[in-house]
Write a protein that holds these residues in place. Structure first.
Motif, short mmCIF file in Angstrom:
data_model
loop_
_atom_site.label_atom_id
_atom_site.label_comp_id
_atom_site.label_asym_id
_atom_site.label_seq_id
_atom_site.Cartn_x
_atom_site.Cartn_y
_atom_site.Cartn_z
N VAL A 26 2.41 1.86 -3.45
CA VAL A 26 1.37 2.63 -4.47
C VAL A 26 1.09 3.79 -4.26
O VAL A 26 1.20 4.56 -5.03
CB VAL A 26 0.18 1.65 -4.26
CG1 VAL A 26 -0.89 2.26 -5.29
CG2 VAL A 26 0.27 0.10 -4.78
N TYR A 27 0.76 4.13 -3.03
CA TYR A 27 0.81 5.58 -2.41
C TYR A 27 1.81 6.34 -2.68
O TYR A 27 1.67 7.58 -3.21
CB TYR A 27 0.48 5.73 -1.06
CG TYR A 27 -0.99 4.84 -0.79
CD1 TYR A 27 -2.03 5.04 -1.68
CD2 TYR A 27 -1.15 4.29 0.49
CE1 TYR A 27 -3.52 4.45 -1.23
CE2 TYR A 27 -2.39 3.52 0.80
CZ TYR A 27 -3.50 3.72 -0.01
OH TYR A 27 -4.73 3.25 0.18
N TYR A 28 3.07 6.01 -2.70
CA TYR A 28 4.16 6.68 -2.81
C TYR A 28 4.55 7.04 -4.55
O TYR A 28 4.74 8.12 -4.90
CB TYR A 28 5.58 6.01 -2.55
CG TYR A 28 6.58 6.68 -3.00
CD1 TYR A 28 7.22 7.80 -2.25
CD2 TYR A 28 7.33 6.39 -4.07
CE1 TYR A 28 8.34 8.76 -2.48
CE2 TYR A 28 8.80 6.99 -4.53
CZ TYR A 28 9.03 8.28 -3.49
OH TYR A 28 10.16 8.85 -4.01
N LEU A 29 3.86 5.97 -5.32
CA LEU A 29 4.00 6.29 -6.62
C LEU A 29 3.01 7.39 -7.14
O LEU A 29 3.38 8.16 -7.90
CB LEU A 29 3.55 4.97 -7.35
CG LEU A 29 3.52 5.06 -8.86
CD1 LEU A 29 4.97 5.20 -9.48
CD2 LEU A 29 3.15 3.50 -9.34
N ILE A 30 1.63 7.22 -6.46
CA ILE A 30 0.59 7.89 -6.95
C ILE A 30 0.95 9.47 -6.34
O ILE A 30 0.90 10.61 -7.18
CB ILE A 30 -0.53 7.55 -6.42
CG1 ILE A 30 -0.97 6.23 -7.38
CG2 ILE A 30 -1.78 8.58 -6.82
CD1 ILE A 30 -2.22 5.59 -6.64
N PHE A 31 1.16 9.50 -5.16
CA PHE A 31 1.17 11.02 -4.38
C PHE A 31 2.65 11.44 -4.44
O PHE A 31 2.77 12.63 -4.48
CB PHE A 31 0.69 10.89 -2.90
CG PHE A 31 -0.61 10.43 -2.75
CD1 PHE A 31 -1.85 11.50 -2.93
CD2 PHE A 31 -1.10 9.18 -2.82
CE1 PHE A 31 -3.11 11.39 -2.95
CE2 PHE A 31 -2.63 8.86 -2.64
CZ PHE A 31 -3.55 10.13 -2.62
N LEU B 107 3.85 10.88 -8.84
CA LEU B 107 2.79 11.69 -9.97
C LEU B 107 2.43 12.98 -9.61
O LEU B 107 2.40 13.89 -10.25
CB LEU B 107 1.81 10.73 -10.37
CG LEU B 107 2.23 9.04 -10.73
CD1 LEU B 107 1.03 8.38 -11.23
CD2 LEU B 107 3.05 9.57 -12.16
N LEU B 108 1.84 13.17 -8.17
CA LEU B 108 1.18 14.36 -7.71
C LEU B 108 2.20 15.15 -7.04
O LEU B 108 1.99 16.34 -6.57
CB LEU B 108 -0.01 13.80 -7.03
CG LEU B 108 -1.18 12.97 -7.80
CD1 LEU B 108 -2.48 12.95 -6.36
CD2 LEU B 108 -1.72 13.91 -8.78
N ASN C 215 0.60 -1.12 -0.12
CA ASN C 215 -0.06 0.08 -0.03
C ASN C 215 1.00 1.36 0.05
O ASN C 215 0.81 2.19 -0.61
CB ASN C 215 -0.81 0.25 1.10
CG ASN C 215 -2.04 -0.92 1.19
OD1 ASN C 215 -2.48 -1.19 0.10
ND2 ASN C 215 -2.73 -1.40 2.16
N TYR D 33 -8.07 9.75 3.58
CA TYR D 33 -7.72 11.17 2.67
C TYR D 33 -7.67 12.24 3.52
O TYR D 33 -7.08 13.38 3.29
CB TYR D 33 -8.64 11.12 1.37
CG TYR D 33 -8.54 10.16 0.45
CD1 TYR D 33 -7.16 10.11 -0.09
CD2 TYR D 33 -9.44 9.38 -0.24
CE1 TYR D 33 -6.88 8.84 -0.95
CE2 TYR D 33 -9.39 8.47 -1.17
CZ TYR D 33 -8.06 8.13 -1.65
OH TYR D 33 -8.06 7.19 -2.51
#
Length: 289
Positions: A70-75, A78-79, A67, A208
């Motif tokens: 995945v969160y590191y990749l997204i937030f 990417l963000l 988890n 969130y």
């Protein structure tokens, strides 16, 4: 009014209604007398949950690690929410691991009565044993996850300091809070079976709003008044940030909000004690719907 013979006999020989709710003090005493059952039940649940998995109990650690990845990749990638956050990897992993604990306790509490209704109907025991045992299951898994989190914090360049000892009282407060939450949800779900379908959406929203992936400072400053208050006093923000400031020395102490310990303590007391009393008040109803 003349009492029925059966009522007179019951009163004479000290008989009580099966499943009758005892007072709070007696209920606590009965729970304490069942402590071996609670511990054994929790251990059996941990063993059974990974019995068919190739990696077994390693999934206790793998799940939050995946988890976090995945969160590191997204937030983080990417963000770009890692900007302005010291040691973002440790910061993110701490948030994920700590929130995951309460999240799993909440879900387990929601299912605690429904999944064990045959046991509830077949045996007489304090029903709070079930959500408490399932909370203990997650405590065991959290301890393993914290060992991995400590390794992550060290690998990312943080030294071991005396402040690490503050993690223990925070975990105790969070466990009391989570156990109370589990008992509240257990009672509600016993009456409203659709609650377990709703809980993933509620928990995702809570996730969130708990600053797991980013610092909430800017969001609180820009949020409307009522929302800012909710974010400011979010119990998970208190638990997560207290552990972050204990483990991650690169986070400036000057930015640590003054209210975190107060918030964690008040939430633990209110939900822990309130959840227990809320669950106890419906003791006679479980398994009879």
């Amino acid at each position: 009014m003349i009492e029925a013979p059966s009522t007179q006999l019951a009163r004479e020989y000290g008989l009580i209604v099966s499943g009758q709710r005892p007072d709070v003090a007696e209920y606590v005493r009965r729970l304490w007398s069942r402590r071996a059952f609670i511990v054994t039940f929790a251990h059996a649940k941990v063993t059974a949950s990974y019995a068919s998995a190739t990696l077994g109990s390693f999934w206790t650690v793998i799940t939050p690690l995946v988890n976090a990845g995945v969160y590191y990749l997204i937030f983080g990638v990417l963000l770009g929410t890692d900007h302005g956050v010291a040691n973002f990897i440790a910061y993110l992993c701490t948030g994920v691991f700590v929130f995951h604990f309460t999240q799993q306790v909440a879900m387990a509490g929601t299912r605690s009565i429904a999944d064990h209704v045959s046991l509830v109907r077949a045996m007489h025991f304090p029903r709070a044993s079930l959500p408490l045992a399932l909370t203990l299951v997650q405590v065991q898994q959290l301890l393993a996850a914290l060992a991995v989190l400590a390794a992550i914090v060290l690998v990312t360049g943080e030294p071991i300091t005396w402040s690490w000892l503050l993690v223990l009282p925070v975990i105790v407060l969070q466990t009391v809070f989570s156990a109370g939450l589990a008992m509240i949800l257990a009672r509600l779900a016993a009456r409203t079976t659709d609650l377990k379908q709703l809980m993933p959406f509620v928990l995702r929203t809570w996730l969130y709003g708990s600053g797991v992936f980013y610092s909430l400072d800017d969001f609180i400053d820009d949020a409307p008044g009522p929302l800012a208050v909710l974010l400011h006093w979010n119990p998970m923000v208190a638990f997560i940030d207290l552990i972050r400031y204990a483990l991650i020395g690169s986070l400036p102490d000057a930015r640590m909000p003054d209210h975190l310990w107060l918030s964690a303590g008040l939430w633990s007391l209110a939900i822990g004690v309130g959840g227990f009393l809320f669950f106890w008040a419906a003791e006679e109803e479980y398994g009879r719907e």
